[in-house]
Scaffold this motif. Structure first.
Motif, PDB file in Angstrom:
ATOM      1  N   ASN A 133      -6.331   1.736  -7.374  1.00  0.00           N
ATOM      2  CA  ASN A 133      -5.968   3.118  -7.063  1.00  0.00           C
ATOM      3  C   ASN A 133      -7.210   3.887  -6.654  1.00  0.00           C
ATOM      4  OD1 ASN A 133      -3.133   2.898  -8.057  1.00  0.00           O
ATOM      5  ND2 ASN A 133      -4.168   2.553 -10.007  1.00  0.00           N
ATOM      6  N   THR A 191      -7.068  -5.547   0.092  1.00  0.00           N
ATOM      7  CA  THR A 191      -5.942  -6.412   0.480  1.00  0.00           C
ATOM      8  C   THR A 191      -6.414  -7.640   1.249  1.00  0.00           C
ATOM      9  OG1 THR A 191      -5.551  -5.202   2.557  1.00  0.00           O
ATOM     10  CG2 THR A 191      -4.374  -4.425   0.589  1.00  0.00           C
ATOM     11  N   GLN A 242       4.315   3.662   2.792  1.00  0.00           N
ATOM     12  CA  GLN A 242       3.930   2.375   2.220  1.00  0.00           C
ATOM     13  C   GLN A 242       3.918   1.322   3.315  1.00  0.00           C
ATOM     14  OE1 GLN A 242       6.284  -0.686  -0.382  1.00  0.00           O
ATOM     15  NE2 GLN A 242       5.178   0.628  -1.809  1.00  0.00           N
ATOM     16  N   SER A 302       7.047  -2.560  -2.124  1.00  0.00           N
ATOM     17  CA  SER A 302       6.607  -2.778  -3.493  1.00  0.00           C
ATOM     18  C   SER A 302       7.074  -1.633  -4.379  1.00  0.00           C
ATOM     19  CB  SER A 302       5.079  -2.895  -3.565  1.00  0.00           C
ATOM     20  OG  SER A 302       4.658  -2.933  -4.920  1.00  0.00           O
ATOM     21  N   ASN A 328      -2.613   3.637  -3.395  1.00  0.00           N
ATOM     22  CA  ASN A 328      -2.409   2.551  -4.346  1.00  0.00           C
ATOM     23  C   ASN A 328      -2.264   1.246  -3.581  1.00  0.00           C
ATOM     24  OD1 ASN A 328       0.179   0.842  -5.420  1.00  0.00           O
ATOM     25  ND2 ASN A 328      -1.271   1.287  -7.055  1.00  0.00           N
ATOM     26  N   ALA A 329      -2.919   0.194  -4.055  1.00  0.00           N
ATOM     27  CA  ALA A 329      -2.813  -1.125  -3.431  1.00  0.00           C
ATOM     28  C   ALA A 329      -2.358  -2.150  -4.460  1.00  0.00           C
ATOM     29  CB  ALA A 329      -4.165  -1.543  -2.843  1.00  0.00           C
ATOM     30  N   VAL A 330      -1.396  -2.967  -4.080  1.00  0.00           N
ATOM     31  CA  VAL A 330      -0.942  -4.080  -4.895  1.00  0.00           C
ATOM     32  C   VAL A 330      -1.123  -5.350  -4.072  1.00  0.00           C
ATOM     33  CG1 VAL A 330       0.995  -5.139  -6.113  1.00  0.00           C
ATOM     34  CG2 VAL A 330       0.757  -2.660  -6.097  1.00  0.00           C
ATOM     35  N   LEU A 341      -4.394  -4.711  -8.754  1.00  0.00           N
ATOM     36  CA  LEU A 341      -3.863  -3.358  -8.589  1.00  0.00           C
ATOM     37  C   LEU A 341      -5.055  -2.410  -8.491  1.00  0.00           C
ATOM     38  CD1 LEU A 341      -1.460  -4.087 -11.428  1.00  0.00           C
ATOM     39  CD2 LEU A 341      -0.560  -3.282  -9.277  1.00  0.00           C
ATOM     40  N   SER A 358       4.202  -0.400  -6.569  1.00  0.00           N
ATOM     41  CA  SER A 358       3.254   0.466  -5.881  1.00  0.00           C
ATOM     42  C   SER A 358       3.766   1.901  -5.823  1.00  0.00           C
ATOM     43  CB  SER A 358       2.991  -0.064  -4.465  1.00  0.00           C
ATOM     44  OG  SER A 358       2.067   0.737  -3.774  1.00  0.00           O
ATOM     45  N   LEU A 378       0.843  -1.196   0.000  1.00  0.00           N
ATOM     46  CA  LEU A 378       0.000   0.000   0.000  1.00  0.00           C
ATOM     47  C   LEU A 378       0.864   1.225   0.000  1.00  0.00           C
ATOM     48  CD1 LEU A 378      -3.032   0.517   0.108  1.00  0.00           C
ATOM     49  CD2 LEU A 378      -2.471  -1.784   0.791  1.00  0.00           C
ATOM     50  N   THR A 386      -0.085  -2.171 -16.050  1.00  0.00           N
ATOM     51  CA  THR A 386      -1.098  -2.552 -15.065  1.00  0.00           C
ATOM     52  C   THR A 386      -2.060  -3.574 -15.643  1.00  0.00           C
ATOM     53  OG1 THR A 386      -0.956  -0.387 -13.984  1.00  0.00           O
ATOM     54  CG2 THR A 386      -2.938  -1.688 -13.582  1.00  0.00           C
TER      55      THR A 386
END
Length: 414
Positions: A111, A160, A343, A50, A183-185, A109, A53, A6, A95
């Motif tokens: 946002n 997440t 993050q 990340s 942003n989340a990955v 992914l 991210s 994040l 992406t």
């Protein structure tokens, strides 16, 4: 295997003072530079972050930046040789290429922009955020800090699978906060060659200071991508091992870089470069390998403001920032600057890759009479989680301290 990242970027208003089908990720050099900065300040701690991210979040800021604020981001991320705005199409294509919800593995992914209610944001900026980053837009009142923190943390939990909690608090916001970009990955994958839980045993892990801790060591003998490398000097202590373990579907992999047991990881880290990552990936060969890998779970929250400033991204964190493309009026934009860059990342490695139970007991492991190359990760190592097609680095870090268990503790549930 479960990995999450994040990155929220919070913009404040000043006080009135002054592409291809499968695109390649061009930010590998930035990723490595970021790692080295975290290593410098990280002491003897684990690292997990990340790079993808960070790159996506900075891309969102870049959309609203002008002047030196824009140029610093482009130069740090390696976009200077691109035509203006070309990087946004690249990030969008990247992406799209990475995002998947297949049976074998999941990459998501997401946002989001949280905007201060009543502020007139540039409609073109908002539309471009949707176009390139598929960003969700939501208006809030940052003066109601507790409610906003709860709303943002709820968004984070939702993207997440509830693994990252309490990313922000009410103290992070004030009446001067104008916008927050998040942003989340998320990645979840299962090893193509899974470890058998019954082979997991308690074992000693030797830290770089020479002390030992007890951890759960997984074991298997299988076909993996493996290579032995040397930089030709004494900087890395001579030869070191690289093991690439692929996940189901074979698009994603974890690359583990392990120095000799008597060589501290800090001796190897300085040689890590983007070009070397590619060299490792291109030169490991599929062969039978004995692998000893600790189960581990790492979670880290990093304040990236100082780190990004060390990489040359300085202007956006000052009241001289020019983020005028974000707002409807230039004078409004010149009052905006980045107040916070944080993050939070999470990594869990188990036998199956996602979840798994381990057996109890003690076992003596030996290096004698080895028929195949042996990777014994019973001391600190560096790792990268990457997409093998695009080269995109979803996660990067090191394990200095694995998850510690008490000797003879039979309760091994994670």
């Amino acid at each position: 295997m479960l990995l999450l990242g994040l990155l929220p970027l919070m913009l404040l208003r000043g006080c009135g003072c002054q592409a291809a089908d499968v695109p390649e990720d061009v930010t590998a050099e930035f990723s490595v530079r970021l790692y080295h900065q975290l290593q410098i300040t990280g002491g003897e701690e684990n690292i997990i972050f990340s790079p993808l991210s960070v790159a996506l979040a900075l891309g969102m800021v870049e959309l609203g930046a002008r002047g030196s604020s824009l140029e610093e981001i482009r130069q740090a991320l390696g976009y200077s040789h691109f035509r203006e705005d070309e990087e946004f199409s690249l990030l969008s294509n990247l992406t799209q290429a990475l995002s998947t919800d297949e049976e074998q593995y999941v990459v998501r992914l997401a946002n989001s922009l949280f905007l201060q209610r009543g502020v007139h944001f540039n409609e073109d900026f908002l539309q471009l955020m949707k176009k390139y980053f598929k960003a969700e837009l939501e208006t809030v009142d940052f003066s109601e800090s507790a409610a906003v923190a709860e709303r943002i943390n709820s968004w984070v939990l939702n993207h997440t699978e509830s693994k990252i909690q309490n990313l922000v608090s009410a103290d992070d916001f004030s009446s001067s906060t104008m916008i927050m970009l998040v942003n989340a990955v998320y990645f979840r994958g299962s090893w193509k060659n899974q470890f058998r839980p019954e082979n997991t045993r308690t074992f000693s892990f030797t830290k770089d200071d020479g002390s030992e801790v007890q951890t759960l060591m997984m074991y298997q003998q299988g076909d993996f991508y493996y290579g032995e490398f040397s930089d030709g000097t004494t900087e890395a202590g001579g030869a070191y091992q690289v093991l690439e373990m692929v996940y189901e579907g074979e698009d994603m992999s974890m690359m583990i870089v392990l120095p000799r047991q008597e060589v501290p990881l800090a001796t190897l880290e300085p040689i890590i470069k983007a070009q070397l990552l590619e060299e490792w990936a291109n030169n490991v060969k599929r062969q039978k390998v004995e692998v000893y890998l600790p189960r581990f779970k790492v979670e880290q929250k990093i304040d990236l403001r100082e780190t990004l400033q060390q990489l040359g991204i300085k202007n956006i964190f000052t009241k001289d920032a020019d983020l005028s493309a974000m707002t409807a009026e230039v004078t409004d934009g010149q009052d905006l600057f980045i107040g916070k860059a944080v993050q939070k990342a999470y990594l869990e490695v188990t036998e199956e890759g996602a979840e798994g139970a381990a057996g109890s007991g003690m076992i003596a492991l030996t290096r004698t009479l080895v028929l195949y190359p042996q990777v014994m990760a019973d001391h600190p190592f560096f790792f990268v989680i990457r997409n093998r097609k695009t080269g995109s680095i979803l996660f990067m870090g090191r394990v200095m301290n694995p998850e510690v268990i008490e000797p003879f503790d039979n309760n091994f549930d994670m």
